[in-house]
Structure formats: C-alpha cells, structure tokens
Design an enzyme around this catalytic site. Sequence first.
Site: not given
Length: 420
Positions: A131-134, A205, A207, A224
């Site tokens: 899933p994305d974050f927002r 990302n 991941d 990040h």
Amino acid sequence: MSKARFSRDRRVTRVTRSSISSHDSGSAASQQGRPSDSGLLDDLSLMRVSELQTSLTRKGKPSKTGSDVSESSSGSTKHGLPSPSGSSVRAPGRTAPRGALETVGRLMKLGRLRNVVVVAGAGISTASGIPDFRTPGTGLYANLEKYNVPYPEAVFNIDYFSDDPRPFFSLAKELYPGRHRPNYIHYFIRMLHQKGLLLRMYTQNIDGLEKMCGIPDDKLVEAHGSFATASCHLCYTPFPAEEAKTAIMSDSVPTCSFCSATVKPNVVFFGEDLPQTYFQHAQDFPRADLLMIMGTSLQIEPFASLVNTVKSNVLRLLLNRHAVGPFERKPLRRGDYMELGDLVDSVRRLAEILGWDTEIQDLMNSHENGTLPMLISTSPSSSGVVVPSCSSGEESDSSETESKNTASSVLSNHRPLQGL
C-alpha cells in the site's frame, strides 16, 4: 573511539528529512535565466509544426503558417495537438498525433535523451501489493490508527520512535524485503540501465524492490535509507540487520548492547541526516537530459525539491495518478510533460513505444522464475542506443528465490497510485 568516529563520519553534511514541502517550482537553474537557444526544445517545436502540417494535408486542408504555427509551438492548438509543455489530456472528440509518451519516446529512440534520472516514490510499488502511505482507508498511515499516533507522519519521527517504537515496527513488518516482488515499473527502470540510459535512480522507497529487480548499487540512491543495515538510534552503534529483523518480526524490541537504547533499521526518519549518497544529486541533475518522476506526491523535503534542480531546458516527464509539485502550475513550464492515470499502464505504453515491452516481459519472467536473463551484447538496440552487456553480477542475491510469483500475478495486484 570507533563508535565516536562512526558518529562523526555520519554527520559530515547536515541535511535532514522534513515532512514539509514548499512546492516551489522555481530552481537554481531557472533563476539564472533560460538559455537563449535550446536545441532540444526547438526540435520539439518544429516536430509539432511538422505534425500539424502533415495532419492538415491528409485531411485535404492547406497547411497554414504564422499564427497557427506559433500556436503549435507554444501551446495547445485548435487541432487537439498537445503543446510542447503539456499533458496527454486531449480535447473531447480530438485525437492528438503525439502525447507526452509519444514525444518523449520518439526523442529517446532518436538518441536525443541519453542521461535519464529517475525520481520515484511509493506509487511505483503499489503494483507489487505494498500500500502507499497516504490513500485514505488503505494507505499504510491509515493502518496505524490503533496505536493512537498523534499524526500519521509521527511513525517516522525520531523522538516519537524513542518514546514508542511499536508503530514503526508494525509498519516495518509490512515493508521488510522478501514479502513482495518487483513489478513491471521496476523492470522498466532496470531496462533503462541495460540500454545504457540510466544515469541514476533516486528513490524514496525503503522496500528494497529496486535492488531486488537487479538495479546496481552504483545506479541507485536510496534517499530515505533501507533495511539492509541497522544501528542504535541513540549512539549509532551498528547492530546485525538480521537480528534486528528477527526481533521485529517476532514483536520484540531489539536493544543496543552498548547503551540499551532501541535499535532500528537504517531508515531515515524526520530530523535525521540523509545518507551521503543523496548528495550525488549535485553532479547528477545538471548532467540529466531527461527527468522521469514516478509515483510520488512530492511532499517530503528535501527530496521533493530535487525535481527543480535540473537545467531549465531539460525535459521533465511526470508519470503519476495526479499532478504534483511544479506540475500543478498552469501553464506548465516549457519542456514539462505529464501522463496521468494508472502508472503501470503508462509505463507499459512508453515501453511499447520504445519497443522494449517484450524484453521487459522476458526479463521479468526469467528473473522472477530464478533463471538468469540472456546476456545482452553491446550492439545498437532497436531504439538506436548502444546496449551494454548485462552480467549475472547484476542479479540480486539468494533472497531472489523466495516467494516466486509470475509477472502476471504481480501486475494484477496494483492499487491506486500516490507516492510517499
């Protein structure tokens, strides 16, 4: 002594991650003034004029010069042609001969765009089932409500983590590499590398899917951080990454053997220093002749401002669900293009324009089934670009053998795209 030295080395340059984005569409390059003669953008204008004249000739209408030509080189025309700076949105009932993807793809095939920088966010991984974050209701932030975090981004706040690491560890269990597989978008970016076009990829990302699909370390900047290493969040003493993962996956809290503070993977939190590799942008972005922006909301600084550091005559292509950052401006900057909608569909269409779709599918199938892709010899490709050989050294490690899925099952799992 070694711990103190590690801490000092880690802070050579102090630039930290921030959740506030200025969305300032200006750049250092634009402040210095637009070049008086931009060959590439002039070619784009002439390309549009030629297409307009050809279209009118086929309809049995005499081609015009003057004002019509001016319109075709500076904005959207009455014939439905997209402007040199525009999106693929077209007037009702009109068919544009070339949209954003067609124009960029043609220039790539002509060999005019040879140094591609990719900027990517969480949206490129939703097709892998992450899933994305927002996104309300389904985003990763929405799933943290049970922890009563004061605001969603607090899960990446280093002070909040120090007080309560459970929300982040819950999120980490979802994002740890090994649970998900790369999708078509990741392999398209790897194909850019194999075609000798990828200058660098800058990803938000954590991941690990970029490395998993075989993008080499020297072509990748994980702005990040990642789960590949771990350390104490207080004294920065290194900690075995696998031990940290085992503890987190078993709902335990890994602790530092030196100061007893909580250990975390080396993911960059708000207020923490960015990795030193991030600062390669000072050399990379001035060299770029095409900037591809994929699956990101451009809301996290300083990453979001990177898109404004290319030269003013450099093409920027946004592949996203929605217009973001400088692409929300109207009119768009000359040389800016948007293709809005499903990201996998947009990337696949660009690959088809370039003649790469079959190669990408073969690469996905061979990589996801645990077999090595065929070596690609150094010879001109169908796009006219010299293709370097791809050695097995670009393959990821033994973790590639876990959770083998077919390419079709990976692609069928995508969700609405909006990057971190």
